[in-house]
Design an enzyme around this catalytic site. Sequence first.
Site, PDB file in Angstrom:
ATOM      1  CG  ASP A  16      -1.762   1.256   1.335  1.00 41.34           C
ATOM      2  OD1 ASP A  16      -2.458   1.566   0.338  1.00 41.34           O
ATOM      3  OD2 ASP A  16      -1.728   1.968   2.363  1.00 41.34           O
ATOM      4  CB  SER A  17       0.158   4.764  -0.798  1.00 41.23           C
ATOM      5  OG  SER A  17      -0.939   4.923   0.078  1.00 41.23           O
ATOM      6  N   GLY A  49      -2.828   9.274  -3.862  1.00 40.88           N
ATOM      7  CA  GLY A  49      -4.098   9.650  -4.485  1.00 40.88           C
ATOM      8  C   GLY A  49      -4.144  11.011  -5.141  1.00 40.88           C
ATOM      9  CB  CYS A  79      -3.117   0.725  -2.481  1.00 38.24           C
ATOM     10  SG  CYS A  79      -3.092   2.478  -2.878  1.00 38.24           S
ATOM     11  CD  GLU A 158       0.598   6.803   5.610  1.00 37.24           C
ATOM     12  OE1 GLU A 158       1.814   6.772   5.874  1.00 37.24           O
ATOM     13  OE2 GLU A 158      -0.056   5.776   5.352  1.00 37.24           O
ATOM     14  CB  CYS A 190      -9.212   5.185   0.425  1.00 34.98           C
ATOM     15  SG  CYS A 190      -7.540   5.497   1.040  1.00 34.98           S
ATOM     16  CB  THR A 191      -6.800   0.125   1.977  1.00 36.42           C
ATOM     17  OG1 THR A 191      -5.628   0.807   1.512  1.00 36.42           O
ATOM     18  CG2 THR A 191      -7.347  -0.760   0.874  1.00 36.42           C
ATOM     19  CG  HIS A 192      -4.718   5.200   4.288  1.00 38.89           C
ATOM     20  ND1 HIS A 192      -4.226   4.716   3.102  1.00 38.89           N
ATOM     21  CD2 HIS A 192      -3.640   5.607   5.002  1.00 38.89           C
ATOM     22  CE1 HIS A 192      -2.898   4.845   3.099  1.00 38.89           C
ATOM     23  NE2 HIS A 192      -2.523   5.382   4.238  1.00 38.89           N
TER      24      HIS A 192
HETATM   25  N1  DGL Z   1      -4.695   3.287   0.743  1.00 39.82           N
HETATM   26  C1  DGL Z   1      -4.685   3.992  -0.511  1.00 39.82           C
HETATM   27  C2  DGL Z   1      -5.967   3.660  -1.300  1.00 39.82           C
HETATM   28  O1  DGL Z   1      -6.590   2.677  -1.011  1.00 39.82           O
HETATM   29  C3  DGL Z   1      -4.446   5.437  -0.273  1.00 39.82           C
HETATM   30  C4  DGL Z   1      -3.879   6.145  -1.441  1.00 39.82           C
HETATM   31  C5  DGL Z   1      -3.073   7.349  -1.108  1.00 39.82           C
HETATM   32  O2  DGL Z   1      -1.936   7.200  -0.654  1.00 39.82           O
HETATM   33  O3  DGL Z   1      -3.560   8.466  -1.372  1.00 39.82           O
HETATM   34  O4  DGL Z   1      -6.355   4.340  -2.216  1.00 39.82           O
END
Ligand code: DGL
Length: 261
Positions: A16-17, A49, A79, A158, A190-192
């Site tokens: 993931d990012s 994103g 992600c 984050e 978004c996985t966050h």
């Molecule tokens: N977890 C990422 C997603 O699912 C976040 C992307 C980001 O870093 O902006 O889109």
Amino acid sequence: MKNEPNLINNPIGFFDSGVGGLSVLKEAVKLLPNENFIYFGDSKNAPYGTKTVDEVKKLTFNAVDFLLSKEVKAIVIACNTATSAAIEDLRTTYKNIPIIGIEPALKPAVELKKNGKIIIMATPMTLSEAKFNNLMNSYKNEADIEPLPCAGLVELIENGLIEGAEVNSYLKNKLKPYLKSSISSIVLGCTHYPFIKKELSKILDKNTEIIDGSLGTAKQLKRQLSNMNLLNNQATLGKIEIINSLNYKHIIDLSFKLLNS
Ligand code: DGL
């Protein structure tokens, strides 16, 4: 043939990012407790994103190459943003390894058949890419769908901010235009975002469902491993390794905190 007997013990790579994909890893560990996992978060380059598609593609390929160097047997792009930018190119480039992606869980939201809007919270890139727009168009006659780009939310998470005044006022501001009308569900694309679910539920009506794709993705991973006879059948619990491009203790600590939350 040579590697086959050992491949099942190899780890599953997650990417993931940043720390967001841990919401997917959490479900995968519950479903596949005997597997070994390596999680790579690219917090140094987060957020993805708000970057260009080419930038995200390049970063995603670098991350996948890194996971491949760790001899992973499957890769989960945990992600939504990286999936929409790179999944097709990744599958064309790496044909011999299962690569599982994630996209906003719109289908289960539509299937609820509840009255009111379905709001899709995701990054600006996920919502502007063809992958999401094709998905949304396929349901446009069945439901009232409202994409809601949430630039800035990944940065809060984050930084370890998952509840409290700052997250609450971010969410209230974003959702203000919709709070007076009926919202059938909110899809966390978004996985966050599953990490701020508690704060989100405080400002929503009790009947509004909050849906995310983490369990569906973990199930898809299990299905693919099973189809390829790659499931680890060891009797002991697997190992979980977390690596982050920031390489600071605080981000690894935050990662384990979120994983165990
Ligand atoms: N977890 C990422 C997603 O699912 C976040 C992307 C980001 O870093 O902006 O889109």
